[in-house]
Design an enzyme around this catalytic site. Structure first.
Site, PDB file in Angstrom:
ATOM      1  N   CYS A 172      28.236  32.793 -25.620  1.00 45.84           N
ATOM      2  CA  CYS A 172      27.990  33.863 -24.650  1.00 45.84           C
ATOM      3  C   CYS A 172      28.947  35.022 -24.854  1.00 45.84           C
ATOM      4  CB  CYS A 172      28.139  33.332 -23.235  1.00 45.84           C
ATOM      5  SG  CYS A 172      27.249  31.812 -23.010  1.00 45.84           S
ATOM      6  N   SER A 212      22.371  21.757 -17.496  1.00 42.07           N
ATOM      7  CA  SER A 212      21.460  22.584 -18.290  1.00 42.07           C
ATOM      8  C   SER A 212      20.885  21.734 -19.421  1.00 42.07           C
ATOM      9  CB  SER A 212      22.247  23.767 -18.870  1.00 42.07           C
ATOM     10  OG  SER A 212      21.388  24.651 -19.524  1.00 42.07           O
TER      11      SER A 212
HETATM   12  N1  PMP Z   1      28.561  26.580 -18.051  1.00 43.91           N
HETATM   13  C1  PMP Z   1      29.123  26.100 -19.172  1.00 43.91           C
HETATM   14  C2  PMP Z   1      30.363  25.259 -19.073  1.00 43.91           C
HETATM   15  C3  PMP Z   1      28.556  26.359 -20.420  1.00 43.91           C
HETATM   16  O1  PMP Z   1      29.115  25.877 -21.522  1.00 43.91           O
HETATM   17  C4  PMP Z   1      27.385  27.164 -20.474  1.00 43.91           C
HETATM   18  C5  PMP Z   1      26.736  27.488 -21.814  1.00 43.91           C
HETATM   19  N2  PMP Z   1      27.592  27.874 -22.823  1.00 43.91           N
HETATM   20  C6  PMP Z   1      26.850  27.649 -19.280  1.00 43.91           C
HETATM   21  C7  PMP Z   1      27.466  27.337 -18.098  1.00 43.91           C
HETATM   22  C8  PMP Z   1      25.613  28.500 -19.271  1.00 43.91           C
HETATM   23  O2  PMP Z   1      24.525  27.703 -19.649  1.00 43.91           O
HETATM   24  P1  PMP Z   1      23.051  28.288 -19.742  1.00 43.91           P
HETATM   25  O3  PMP Z   1      22.887  28.771 -21.120  1.00 43.91           O
HETATM   26  O4  PMP Z   1      22.171  27.100 -19.460  1.00 43.91           O
HETATM   27  O5  PMP Z   1      22.919  29.325 -18.707  1.00 43.91           O
END
Ligand code: PMP
Length: 398
Positions: free
Chosen positions: A328, A201
């Site tokens: 999140c 990402s």
């Molecule tokens: N996987 C991991 C290990 C993450 O740390 C995150 C973001 N906190 C994500 C997935 C999700 O990333 P995105 O915001 O790009 O969807």
């Protein structure tokens, strides 16, 4: 002073990346799938971006990298694609993952369970480490996929991806790793580690938000998550965000060069250690998961008697951005699930502070943060009813 120490949540766009993106909003705005010169005018920089993405993870030319909207989409694409291809339309029905994955893996697994899929959530030990042999032991005849993150977003703990990749290859099982927190911090090589699918990402390595990628090994076809037009060779329909893709390409190049990774080790890790060691001088503080085997930028610290949320408030008042865990999940005040998984007691689980640095942090910022944290601990422990009433804490402690 302003200090941003929440780089595992997102990072600042590198100014060089921003410059690279600007022409694609007004000057080079054609749809890359159009046949006229406005469309084809986008191609040279898109090809260059693909080149940087392939190089950054050591993909082969014949492999695919699908441009997605973020890591969440990449993770959904893998799990749901495998579900369609190997479970609904195949004879497998089992997925192996860990209990400390990001919700974009665990929530999909929970959904798949409602559809009859069997999921094994491997436990981590008290140091937050998952052993490769646990993957071997969990494999069944009908295992369709192993999905284990490369580095944990809360602790920075690095998992034994190379050994797990070898186990999956030996057992002919597809292997996905969520490398969202690894890219730009440590070396990531899909060939060396026998990876079939890899998630990344851009906004975690100083690229823009709203764009990510999914590496797919040539021999590992996957049903698309988004059906529609023929973009991305039919693997992901929808017009790609050209500016973001171009920005992600340059961000990947800047973050994964040998010099950049050396800087993470020589500069970022030293700043992290300096900050961490200063906090550890305060009595009753611990690093969750210990110091070994971590990404160079992350520390998850528990300060007994200091609620994570209260500490965040004090830090925020002084211009410092940190986190109690994954952004999140930050709207609910549940104890940090990753810390629970590590076996921390419930008080500790409420006292975690995640400080995650980047190449843009300076020594002055770290010195300032140390001062602010020391003062905040003194203030918060003084007003903490549970900490102040514990007999062993009657002598005033910083
Ligand atoms: N996987 C991991 C290990 C993450 O740390 C995150 C973001 N906190 C994500 C997935 C999700 O990333 P995105 O915001 O790009 O969807």
């Amino acid at each position: 002073m302003e200090v941003y120490l929440d780089n595992n949540a997102t990072t600042m766009v590198d100014p060089l990346v921003l410059e690279e993106m600007k022409p694609f909003f007004c000057d080079i705005y054609g749809n890359p799938n159009s046949l006229h010169k406005f469309g084809s005018g986008t191609h040279p920089k898109m090809i260059e971006a693909f080149h940087y993405l392939y190089e950054g993870i050591n993909a082969k030319d014949e492999d695919d990298i699908i441009i997605t909207g973020n890591a969440t989409e990449s993770n959904n694409t893998v799990l749901k694609g495998i579900w369609i291809d190997k479970i609904l339309n195949g004879n497998k029905n089992h997925i192996i993952t860990s209990e400390v994955e990001h919700p974009s893996i665990t929530a999909v697994c929970k959904f798949l369970e409602t559809q009859g899929v069997e999921v094994t959530y491997l436990k981590v030990d008290n140091d937050g480490i998952l052993e490769a042999k646990n993957v071997q032991e969990a494999i069944k005849e009908n295992t369709a996929l192993v999905s284990i993150m490369w580095a944990n977003n809360e602790t920075g703990k690095i998992f034994p991806i190379k050994e797990i990749g070898q186990i999956c290859r030996d057992n002919k099982i597809a292997f996905h790793t969520d490398a969202t927190q690894a890219i730009g911090k440590i070396s990531v090589d899909v060939q060396d580690c026998n990876i079939d699918y890899l998630t990344f990402s851009a906004h975690k390595f100083h690229g823009p938000k709203g764009v990510g990628g999914l590496y797919v090994r040539k021999t590992c076809e996957l049903s698309p998550l988004l059906h529609g037009g023929e973009q991305m060779g039919g693997h992901r329909a929808g017009t790609v965000d050209v500016a973001c893709m171009v920005g992600m390409g340059l961000a990947m190049k800047l973050a994964t060069s040998a010099n950049a990774l050396a800087f993470e080790h020589d500069h970022v890790e030293k700043l992290r250690d300096c900050l961490e060691n200063a906090i550890l001088q305060i009595p009753e503080t611990i690093i969750i998961g210990g110091k070994n085997n971590r990404t160079p930028n992350t520390t998850l610290i528990s300060i007994r008697g200091v609620e994570g949320e209260s500490m965040l408030w004090d830090l925020n008042q002084k211009g410092i951005g940190a986190s109690t865990g994954s952004a999140c999940a930050s709207e609910d005040l549940e104890a940090n699930p990753v810390m629970n998984a590590f076996g921390s007691d419930s008080e500790l689980a409420h006292t975690g502070i995640r400080l995650s640095l980047s190449r843009f942090n300076t020594k002055e910022q770290i010195d300032y943060t140390i001062d602010v944290i020391k003062n905040a601990v003194a203030r918060l422990r003084k007003i903490s009813s549970s900490y102040a009433s514990a007999p062993e804490n009657h002598v005033s402690q910083l």
